[in-house]
Structures are given as structure tokens and as C-alpha cells.
Write a protein that holds these residues in place. Structure first.
Motif, mmCIF file in Angstrom:
data_model
loop_
_atom_site.group_PDB
_atom_site.id
_atom_site.type_symbol
_atom_site.label_atom_id
_atom_site.label_comp_id
_atom_site.label_asym_id
_atom_site.label_seq_id
_atom_site.Cartn_x
_atom_site.Cartn_y
_atom_site.Cartn_z
ATOM 1 N N LEU A 79 39.706 40.060 34.786
ATOM 2 C CA LEU A 79 40.053 40.489 36.144
ATOM 3 C C LEU A 79 39.250 41.721 36.559
ATOM 4 O O LEU A 79 38.785 41.815 37.703
ATOM 5 C CB LEU A 79 41.552 40.756 36.255
ATOM 6 N N TRP A 80 39.084 42.679 35.639
ATOM 7 C CA TRP A 80 38.284 43.861 35.970
ATOM 8 C C TRP A 80 36.820 43.488 36.180
ATOM 9 O O TRP A 80 36.170 44.010 37.101
ATOM 10 C CB TRP A 80 38.419 44.941 34.905
ATOM 11 N N LEU A 81 36.290 42.594 35.353
ATOM 12 C CA LEU A 81 34.900 42.145 35.533
ATOM 13 C C LEU A 81 34.728 41.417 36.865
ATOM 14 O O LEU A 81 33.742 41.633 37.572
ATOM 15 C CB LEU A 81 34.472 41.235 34.381
ATOM 16 N N THR A 82 35.705 40.592 37.199
ATOM 17 C CA THR A 82 35.654 39.889 38.486
ATOM 18 C C THR A 82 35.690 40.880 39.639
ATOM 19 O O THR A 82 34.950 40.735 40.618
ATOM 20 C CB THR A 82 36.837 38.903 38.603
ATOM 21 N N ALA A 83 36.528 41.902 39.540
ATOM 22 C CA ALA A 83 36.620 42.910 40.602
ATOM 23 C C ALA A 83 35.303 43.670 40.752
ATOM 24 O O ALA A 83 34.835 43.899 41.874
ATOM 25 C CB ALA A 83 37.763 43.879 40.309
ATOM 26 N N LEU A 135 43.064 41.526 45.379
ATOM 27 C CA LEU A 135 43.951 40.699 44.559
ATOM 28 C C LEU A 135 43.627 40.816 43.076
ATOM 29 O O LEU A 135 44.533 40.874 42.238
ATOM 30 C CB LEU A 135 43.861 39.237 45.007
ATOM 31 N N SER A 136 42.344 40.877 42.733
ATOM 32 C CA SER A 136 41.986 40.991 41.311
ATOM 33 C C SER A 136 42.357 42.362 40.755
ATOM 34 O O SER A 136 42.811 42.466 39.611
ATOM 35 C CB SER A 136 40.500 40.694 41.089
ATOM 36 N N VAL A 137 42.199 43.403 41.550
ATOM 37 C CA VAL A 137 42.593 44.740 41.093
ATOM 38 C C VAL A 137 44.111 44.805 40.905
ATOM 39 O O VAL A 137 44.602 45.331 39.889
ATOM 40 C CB VAL A 137 42.091 45.831 42.064
ATOM 41 N N CYS A 138 44.867 44.255 41.853
ATOM 42 C CA CYS A 138 46.338 44.252 41.722
ATOM 43 C C CYS A 138 46.773 43.463 40.490
ATOM 44 O O CYS A 138 47.648 43.914 39.739
ATOM 45 C CB CYS A 138 46.978 43.643 42.966
ATOM 46 N N ALA A 139 46.170 42.302 40.278
ATOM 47 C CA ALA A 139 46.532 41.486 39.117
ATOM 48 C C ALA A 139 46.162 42.191 37.817
ATOM 49 O O ALA A 139 46.923 42.141 36.842
ATOM 50 C CB ALA A 139 45.850 40.118 39.198
ATOM 51 N N ALA A 140 45.023 42.876 37.782
ATOM 52 C CA ALA A 140 44.609 43.593 36.571
ATOM 53 C C ALA A 140 45.555 44.755 36.271
ATOM 54 O O ALA A 140 45.934 44.981 35.116
ATOM 55 C CB ALA A 140 43.178 44.105 36.715
ATOM 56 N N VAL A 141 45.934 45.488 37.315
ATOM 57 C CA VAL A 141 46.853 46.618 37.112
ATOM 58 C C VAL A 141 48.219 46.116 36.640
ATOM 59 O O VAL A 141 48.808 46.683 35.709
ATOM 60 C CB VAL A 141 46.975 47.446 38.413
ATOM 61 N N LEU A 142 48.722 45.037 37.243
ATOM 62 C CA LEU A 142 50.008 44.486 36.800
ATOM 63 C C LEU A 142 49.933 43.953 35.367
ATOM 64 O O LEU A 142 50.864 44.128 34.587
ATOM 65 C CB LEU A 142 50.462 43.371 37.734
ATOM 66 N N THR A 143 48.813 43.332 35.035
ATOM 67 C CA THR A 143 48.645 42.827 33.673
ATOM 68 C C THR A 143 48.666 43.968 32.667
ATOM 69 O O THR A 143 49.307 43.881 31.615
ATOM 70 C CB THR A 143 47.326 42.034 33.547
ATOM 71 N N ILE A 163 51.623 37.639 38.511
ATOM 72 C CA ILE A 163 50.202 37.766 38.172
ATOM 73 C C ILE A 163 49.498 36.426 38.372
ATOM 74 O O ILE A 163 48.381 36.375 38.910
ATOM 75 C CB ILE A 163 50.039 38.280 36.725
ATOM 76 N N ALA A 164 50.147 35.339 37.981
ATOM 77 C CA ALA A 164 49.558 34.007 38.154
ATOM 78 C C ALA A 164 49.343 33.688 39.633
ATOM 79 O O ALA A 164 48.313 33.138 40.016
ATOM 80 C CB ALA A 164 50.439 32.948 37.502
ATOM 81 N N MET A 170 43.530 34.896 44.518
ATOM 82 C CA MET A 170 42.187 35.461 44.400
ATOM 83 C C MET A 170 41.156 34.344 44.304
ATOM 84 O O MET A 170 40.142 34.358 44.982
ATOM 85 C CB MET A 170 42.093 36.359 43.169
ATOM 86 N N TRP A 171 41.447 33.360 43.474
ATOM 87 C CA TRP A 171 40.529 32.249 43.266
ATOM 88 C C TRP A 171 40.334 31.452 44.564
ATOM 89 O O TRP A 171 39.208 31.123 44.929
ATOM 90 C CB TRP A 171 41.077 31.362 42.149
#
Length: 190
Positions: A79-83, A135-143, A163-164, A170-171
Motif C-alpha cells: 500500500l505504501w509503495l502504491t501510494a 485511499l491507499s494511505v488510509c488503508a496503509a495507516v489502518l493496516t 481495509i478490504a 482504490m483499485w
């Protein structure tokens, strides 16, 4: 008798070939007539890489929802790489926007020939392209929070579902922006 090539080897080879050809798509800009060949190629490569990484994030969700041991750490990294790659693609896209607005470029052609397409292709694409980053940053932080909180599997299940949903959104928004971007690039090549 054992088969010469296993199904897993064949699947990995096909996925690698598809990813390689997918990444080669932006190289078409090198043969175009635009003044912004380098920017277009870099933006396209960043967009392709972001889409490929987001597909990996979708696959990472399954491990997270099943409660596998290292799934959350791997998903967080993806997720961080995607962001990061998405941020770079957005920055390069803003650089390309300068050329888009020049006289006798894509914006002029769209406004002259199909004014409503400008609203869909560019204005909608501008906004939908920004959502995957958030969305990717939010999902990464929640993860990360779920991973470090040490919650039991039952307690973390609700957060994993959130997260899912974030990763899926995001996708989807990344794919919409990617398809509209390809449409816009195709118009610029005409």
C-alpha cells in the motif's frame, strides 16, 4: 510421470509476460509526435506500475482476511509503495496537463469536436485520479494500526473488512483513471 512444466510455473510465466507487456505500453509515447514524450512515458510507466501494485494489494487482501501471519505487513508495504508511485504519477500527470492545455493540443481538439467529452475525459479523470492516493494511505495507516494494536482475530476482523473495502475502492478508482488516461493519450496521438 511428472509434467515438464507445472501449472504454477506456467501461471507465473504468463503473469510475468503480461506484466512486462503491460509496462511496455507507455513506451509507445516515444514514437508519438507530442513535445512531451518523456513526461508522457514516465507518467504512463508510473500509472502502469500503480495499477500492477494495486492488483497485488487486492491479492494481499485475501491473506489479511484469512488471518495469515505476515499478510498485514506485506499488504502495508504494498500500500505504501502504491501510494508513492501513485503520487509520482499524479505529479507527472500535472506536468503533462501543461501540454494538454496548449493551443492545438488535446484540450482544443476536444472542446472543438466533442465538448462534452472534455468534461468526462479530463474533468472527471482529474478528480478520480486523486482518490487512489488518499485511499491507499488510509488503508496503509489502518493496516499498521491494526497490526500494532495486537487485537484478537475476531476483533480485527471488522477493521480488516474496512481495509478490504478501501483497497477495493482504490483499485477501482485507479482502473477508472487509467482507462480514461489511455483514452486521452489515444486522442492526443490522433
Amino acid at each position: 510421470m511428472k509434467p515438464f512444466i507445472s501449472a504454477k510455473d506456467l501461471a507465473i510465466t504468463q503473469a510475468a509476460a503480461a506484466a512486462f507487456l503491460f509496462i511496455c505500453v507507455p513506451l509507445i509515447n516515444v514514437f508519438g509526435t507530442s513535445m512531451h514524450k518523456t513526461e508522457g512515458m514516465l507518467h504512463g510507466l508510473g500509472s502502469c506500475a500503480a495499477v500492477l501494485l494495486s492488483c497485488q494489494c487486492i491479492h494481499g487482501i485475501y491473506g489479511l482476511l484469512r488471518g495469515k501471519a505476515m499478510a498485514a505487513a506485506k499488504l502495508e508495504l504494498l500500500l505504501w509503495l502504491t501510494a508513492i508511485i501513485n503520487f509520482m504519477a499524479i505529479a507527472l500527470g500535472n506536468w503533462l496537463y501543461i501540454g494538454y492545455r496548449l493551443p492545438d493540443e488535446a484540450q482544443q481538439w476536444l472542446l472543438y469536436n466533442i465538448p462534452s467529452a472534455h468534461s468526462v475525459l479530463m474533468e472527471y479523470k482529474e478528480f478520480v485520479s486523486l482518490f487512489p492516493l488518499a485511499l491507499s494511505v488510509c488503508a496503509a495507516v489502518l493496516t499498521r494500526r491494526v497490526r500494532r494494536s495486537g487485537l484478537a482475530a475476531e476483533e480485527a476482523a471488522g477493521m480488516n473488512t474496512v481495509i478490504a473495502v478501501l483497497v477495493t475502492l482504490m483499485w477501482i478508482t485507479l482502473l477508472i483513471a487509467f482507462v480514461l488516461g489511455i483514452g486521452l493519450a489515444k486522442l492526443k496521438m490522433v
